[in-house]
Design an enzyme around this catalytic site. Structure first.
Site, PDB file in Angstrom:
ATOM      1  N   ASN A  86       0.858  -1.176   0.000  1.00  0.00           N
ATOM      2  CA  ASN A  86       0.000   0.000   0.000  1.00  0.00           C
ATOM      3  C   ASN A  86       0.899   1.233   0.000  1.00  0.00           C
ATOM      4  O   ASN A  86       2.123   1.122   0.127  1.00  0.00           O
ATOM      5  CB  ASN A  86      -0.996  -0.013   1.167  1.00  0.00           C
ATOM      6  N   GLU A  89       3.240   1.640   2.974  1.00  0.00           N
ATOM      7  CA  GLU A  89       4.298   0.631   2.945  1.00  0.00           C
ATOM      8  C   GLU A  89       5.318   0.950   1.857  1.00  0.00           C
ATOM      9  O   GLU A  89       6.532   0.778   2.055  1.00  0.00           O
ATOM     10  CB  GLU A  89       3.691  -0.748   2.717  1.00  0.00           C
ATOM     11  N   ASP A 162      -5.670  -7.704   0.788  1.00  0.00           N
ATOM     12  CA  ASP A 162      -5.630  -9.149   0.574  1.00  0.00           C
ATOM     13  C   ASP A 162      -6.505  -9.535  -0.608  1.00  0.00           C
ATOM     14  O   ASP A 162      -6.171 -10.443  -1.383  1.00  0.00           O
ATOM     15  CB  ASP A 162      -6.116  -9.885   1.826  1.00  0.00           C
TER      16      ASP A 162
END
Length: 210
Positions: A86, A89, A162
């Site tokens: 993301n 991150e 996910d």
């Protein structure tokens, strides 16, 4: 680091070497039956630097490897087909590799940083999820691809990342292009965030039949 008794939040740094070896052996035994390999790191100590053996074995077997790592483990996945982060991150991973841009605006993620980060990680495709701004794909010798967001009423973003990586992996395993798989994955995530809690999505929902 040992877990302190009575401290449910304490985590070990990594699994024991014996467990690590058993996991890799089991993976090697199952690889021939797989269409793709998906590595998801929840920072619980299971994914270690030995994950490079998983990537190498999958590539040798001609299997696509996708991964949803943490910034601290992303560099272990060199050679993977797709690494997904993301934006927060991705910014962390970029900082870890000394990549910065003085022109970066609040909430922005310059394409230049995405391209350099992909090169540093040595992966075929870097996918950056940006919430309400959609997805970005960074690939070698190809302009960045923006997958636009799908306007929906968001109830809960839990599990959206996910959903993206798992749907993308299914698309690639089925023979779809990375572009088409990313667009389908984006639709799947839009379906999930409209639900409360960590939810699943059906094919009918992705197709818009429900």
């Amino acid at each position: 680091m040992p877990v302190t008794p009575g401290s449910p939040c304490a985590l070990v740094d990594s699994v024991a070497a014996e467990i690590e070896a058993r996991l890799i052996d089991r993976y090697s035994a199952e690889l021939s039956e797989a269409d793709a390999v998906l590595i998801s790191d929840y920072n619980k100590g299971v994914v270690t630097s030995s994950v490079h053996q998983v990537v190498t074995a999958a590539r040798s077997a001609g299997k696509p490897v996708t991964a949803n790592p943490k910034p601290s483990s992303a560099h272990w996945l060199a050679g993977a087909s797709v690494v997904q982060l993301n934006q927060i991150e991705a910014e962390g991973a970029a900082s870890k590799h000394g990549i910065s841009d003085s022109n970066t605006k609040l909430g922005d993620f310059p394409n230049e940083i995405g391209q350099v980060l992909r090169e540093k990680l040595d992966v075929r495709t870097l996918l950056v999820t940006r919430g309400g701004k959609g997805l970005m794909l960074y690939r070698q010798d190809v302009p960045p691809l923006h997958v636009p967001p799908i306007p929906v009423e968001v109830y809960d973003v839990a599990g959206a990342g996910d959903t993206v990586i798992s749907t993308l992996t299914l698309g690639i395993a089925a023979g779809g292009s990375i572009e088409d798989s990313a667009f389908v994955a984006n639709h799947a995530a839009a379906c999930v965030v409209r639900k409360v809690g960590v939810a699943t999505v059906t094919v009918a929902e992705i197709l818009g039949d429900q």
